[in-house]
Design a protein around this motif. Structure first.
Motif, PDB file in Angstrom:
ATOM      1  N   VAL A  90       1.278  -1.042  -0.014  1.00  0.00           N
ATOM      2  CA  VAL A  90       0.251  -0.169   0.308  1.00  0.00           C
ATOM      3  C   VAL A  90       0.600   1.519   0.098  1.00  0.00           C
ATOM      4  O   VAL A  90       1.992   1.220   1.155  1.00  0.00           O
ATOM      5  CB  VAL A  90      -1.886  -0.213   1.392  1.00  0.00           C
ATOM      6  N   ALA A  91       0.639   1.990  -0.723  1.00  0.00           N
ATOM      7  CA  ALA A  91       1.019   3.349  -0.814  1.00  0.00           C
ATOM      8  C   ALA A  91       0.028   4.457  -0.602  1.00  0.00           C
ATOM      9  O   ALA A  91      -0.678   4.158  -0.886  1.00  0.00           O
ATOM     10  CB  ALA A  91       2.026   3.604  -2.172  1.00  0.00           C
ATOM     11  N   ALA A  92       0.394   4.950  -0.006  1.00  0.00           N
ATOM     12  CA  ALA A  92      -0.301   6.888  -0.016  1.00  0.00           C
ATOM     13  C   ALA A  92      -0.042   7.698   0.091  1.00  0.00           C
ATOM     14  O   ALA A  92       1.315   8.217   0.243  1.00  0.00           O
ATOM     15  CB  ALA A  92      -1.410   6.191   1.824  1.00  0.00           C
ATOM     16  N   HIS A  93      -0.784   9.089  -0.686  1.00  0.00           N
ATOM     17  CA  HIS A  93      -0.073  10.187  -1.074  1.00  0.00           C
ATOM     18  C   HIS A  93      -0.961  11.398  -0.671  1.00  0.00           C
ATOM     19  O   HIS A  93      -2.369  10.671  -0.971  1.00  0.00           O
ATOM     20  CB  HIS A  93       0.297  10.235  -2.654  1.00  0.00           C
ATOM     21  N   ILE A  94      -0.982  12.137  -0.133  1.00  0.00           N
ATOM     22  CA  ILE A  94      -2.065  13.503   0.247  1.00  0.00           C
ATOM     23  C   ILE A  94      -1.704  14.879  -0.151  1.00  0.00           C
ATOM     24  O   ILE A  94      -0.535  14.602  -0.572  1.00  0.00           O
ATOM     25  CB  ILE A  94      -2.464  13.260   1.878  1.00  0.00           C
ATOM     26  N   GLY A  95      -2.498  15.156  -0.415  1.00  0.00           N
ATOM     27  CA  GLY A  95      -1.831  16.433  -1.209  1.00  0.00           C
ATOM     28  C   GLY A  95      -3.420  17.328  -1.718  1.00  0.00           C
ATOM     29  O   GLY A  95      -4.198  16.775  -1.804  1.00  0.00           O
ATOM     30  N   ARG A  96      -3.357  18.666  -2.075  1.00  0.00           N
ATOM     31  CA  ARG A  96      -4.828  19.433  -2.468  1.00  0.00           C
ATOM     32  C   ARG A  96      -4.924  19.229  -3.950  1.00  0.00           C
ATOM     33  O   ARG A  96      -3.725  18.452  -4.578  1.00  0.00           O
ATOM     34  CB  ARG A  96      -4.240  21.128  -2.215  1.00  0.00           C
TER      35      ARG A  96
END
Length: 146
Positions: A90-96
């Motif tokens: 699992v890879a997670a990326h958060i941003g606008r």
């Protein structure tokens, strides 16, 4: 008092449209610089297998729940029965959604993730695979209240 001549009208015309063109160029340059709109390197190649990937992912029946409260992000990937799904790599990326300035890669192994997110709309992108190798990708948008 001077008389309004053709040269004056031409100068006003050129000056007015010059300002409009300069503002448009500035806005377009800033828009492209802050958000290139790139989701995938080659959209045509990605589209060739999109329907098959989507059908395989939907067959998993997985749902993603993302909530943010009191400076903590909670992410749950649930299987069809509502139990935590077994997801590998699992890879997670958060941003606008509209700019890359505040983007962060996340480690979801900790469960609750302490984050200081500014008010507004955020996008969480998840990817991983099911034990049978089915690729799972999900983008979840959520709002952080003021």
């Amino acid at each position: 008092m001077t008389e309004l001549s053709g040269r004056h009208v031409a100068a006003m015309f050129i000056g007015g449209f010059g300002i409009i063109i300069a503002v448009n160029v500035t806005l377009a340059t800033n828009a492209v610089r802050t958000f290139p709109g790139l989701e995938t390197a080659n959209s045509y190649v990605s589209s060739q297998s999109f329907d098959a990937r989507r059908a395989a992912q939907e067959a998993l029946g997985w749902q993603v729940e993302a909530t943010y409260a009191d400076g903590t992000l909670h992410v749950a990937i649930l299987d069809r029965s509502g139990a935590p799904a077994t997801i590998e790599g699992v890879a997670a990326h958060i941003g606008r959604p509209t700019e890359a300035r505040d983007d962060l890669n996340l480690d979801l192994t900790a469960g609750a993730i302490p984050l200081d997110l500014a008010p507004g709309i955020w996008r969480l992108d998840l990817s991983g695979s099911a034990p049978d190798g089915t690729l799972f990708e999900k983008a979840v948008e959520f709002r952080v209240a003021q």
